[in-house]
Structure formats: structure tokens, C-alpha cells
Design a protein around this motif. Structure first.
Motif, PDB file in Angstrom:
ATOM      1  N   ASN A   6       0.785  -1.440  -0.094  1.00  6.68           N
ATOM      2  CA  ASN A   6       0.309   0.116  -0.091  1.00  6.68           C
ATOM      3  C   ASN A   6       0.743   1.180   0.112  1.00  6.68           C
ATOM      4  O   ASN A   6       2.025   2.210   1.089  1.00  6.68           O
ATOM      5  CB  ASN A   6      -1.013  -0.297   1.132  1.00  6.68           C
ATOM      6  CG  ASN A   6      -2.258  -1.071   1.439  1.00  6.68           C
ATOM      7  OD1 ASN A   6      -2.838  -1.376   0.414  1.00  6.68           O
ATOM      8  ND2 ASN A   6      -2.686  -2.063   2.098  1.00  6.68           N
ATOM      9  N   ALA A   7      -0.013   2.494  -0.599  1.00  5.21           N
ATOM     10  CA  ALA A   7       1.391   3.601  -0.639  1.00  5.21           C
ATOM     11  C   ALA A   7       0.503   4.793  -1.079  1.00  5.21           C
ATOM     12  O   ALA A   7      -0.803   4.327  -1.807  1.00  5.21           O
ATOM     13  CB  ALA A   7       2.503   3.552  -2.379  1.00  5.21           C
ATOM     14  N   GLU A   8       0.772   5.595  -0.941  1.00 10.97           N
ATOM     15  CA  GLU A   8       0.194   7.134  -1.147  1.00 10.97           C
ATOM     16  C   GLU A   8       0.890   7.867  -2.004  1.00 10.97           C
ATOM     17  O   GLU A   8       2.440   8.136  -1.996  1.00 10.97           O
ATOM     18  CB  GLU A   8       0.228   7.723   0.078  1.00 10.97           C
ATOM     19  CG  GLU A   8      -0.848   7.348   1.177  1.00 10.97           C
ATOM     20  CD  GLU A   8      -0.547   7.472   2.372  1.00 10.97           C
ATOM     21  OE1 GLU A   8      -0.041   8.933   3.020  1.00 10.97           O
ATOM     22  OE2 GLU A   8      -1.268   6.688   3.712  1.00 10.97           O
ATOM     23  N   ILE A   9       0.339   8.757  -2.758  1.00 12.99           N
ATOM     24  CA  ILE A   9       1.474   9.791  -3.534  1.00 12.99           C
ATOM     25  C   ILE A   9       2.119  10.945  -2.994  1.00 12.99           C
ATOM     26  O   ILE A   9       1.604  10.685  -1.842  1.00 12.99           O
ATOM     27  CB  ILE A   9       0.318  10.278  -4.477  1.00 12.99           C
ATOM     28  CG1 ILE A   9      -0.404   9.837  -5.229  1.00 12.99           C
ATOM     29  CG2 ILE A   9       0.733  11.428  -5.272  1.00 12.99           C
ATOM     30  CD1 ILE A   9       0.648   9.077  -6.332  1.00 12.99           C
ATOM     31  N   ARG A  10       3.394  11.114  -2.959  1.00 12.16           N
ATOM     32  CA  ARG A  10       4.226  11.805  -2.322  1.00 12.16           C
ATOM     33  C   ARG A  10       4.319  12.838  -3.205  1.00 12.16           C
ATOM     34  O   ARG A  10       4.447  13.741  -4.353  1.00 12.16           O
ATOM     35  CB  ARG A  10       5.759  11.438  -1.840  1.00 12.16           C
ATOM     36  CG  ARG A  10       7.034  12.432  -1.102  1.00 12.16           C
ATOM     37  CD  ARG A  10       7.867  11.295  -1.237  1.00 12.16           C
ATOM     38  NE  ARG A  10       8.383  10.988  -2.603  1.00 12.16           N
ATOM     39  CZ  ARG A  10       9.776  10.978  -2.467  1.00 12.16           C
ATOM     40  NH1 ARG A  10      10.140  11.107  -1.944  1.00 12.16           N
ATOM     41  NH2 ARG A  10      10.470  10.807  -3.881  1.00 12.16           N
TER      42      ARG A  10
END
Length: 95
Positions: A6-10
Motif C-alpha cells: 500500500n502506498a500514497e502519492i508523495r
């Protein structure tokens, strides 16, 4: 074996923001590839530290879920801390 991260936009990039992320237990990363727009993302360090010890982590396609959208990637390069058991940055390429 398949891995899902799971990732988020930086939104913030640079040395200072990356250091703040690392202190918070997060891992800055980038996804790039030919013909596609590069994407800066943030992962949880605890999710990566154990699975990167497996050999197939570097040879199989990984699934990164960013904002509910699945992206197939492959680990290209990884920067590790000089003496701590920490990963500092990962480069992924689109699979």
C-alpha cells in the motif's frame, strides 16, 4: 509469491521531506518507466523491511496500490543505510 504494498502519492520531494518521512517510519520511493509518467510514492518501512529479505522480491512483479489503483512494478534499485538495518529509498519500474 506475489507481494502487495500500500502506498500514497508523495507531494513533497527533496532531502528535507525525505528525512522527515524516514523519521516517521515511512519510506520514500519512485516509480518510473518508458512512456509513463514518473510517480513519487511513500511506503511504510515496516512493510518493506521483512519482504525485501526474500530473493524473489527482486525478480517478481509487485503490486503497489496507490489511491485504490493497482500498479504492477518491479524493484530496480534500493538504497540502504550504511550500518543500520534500514532501507532509505527504492526505485521501481513499471512492469
Amino acid at each position: 509469491m506475489s507481494y502487495t504494498l500500500n502506498a500514497e502519492i508523495r507531494t513533497e520531494v527533496g532531502k528535507g521531506s525525505s528525512r522527515r518521512l524516514r523519521r516517521a517510519g515511512k519510506l520514500p520511493a519512485v516509480v518510473y518507466g518508458k512512456g509513463k509518467e514518473p510517480m513519487s510514492i511513500v511506503l511504510e518501512h515496516k512493510d518493506i523491511i521483512n519482504i525485501q529479505l526474500n530473493d524473489d522480491f527482486y525478480t517478481t512483479d509487485l503490486t503497489v496500490v496507490v489511491d485504490g489503483k493497482e500498479v504492477k512494478v518491479r524493484a530496480q534499485a534500493m538504497q540502504r543505510h550504511a550500518f543500520k538495518p534500514m532501507v532509505e529509498h527504492i526505485d521501481f519500474v513499471y512492469a
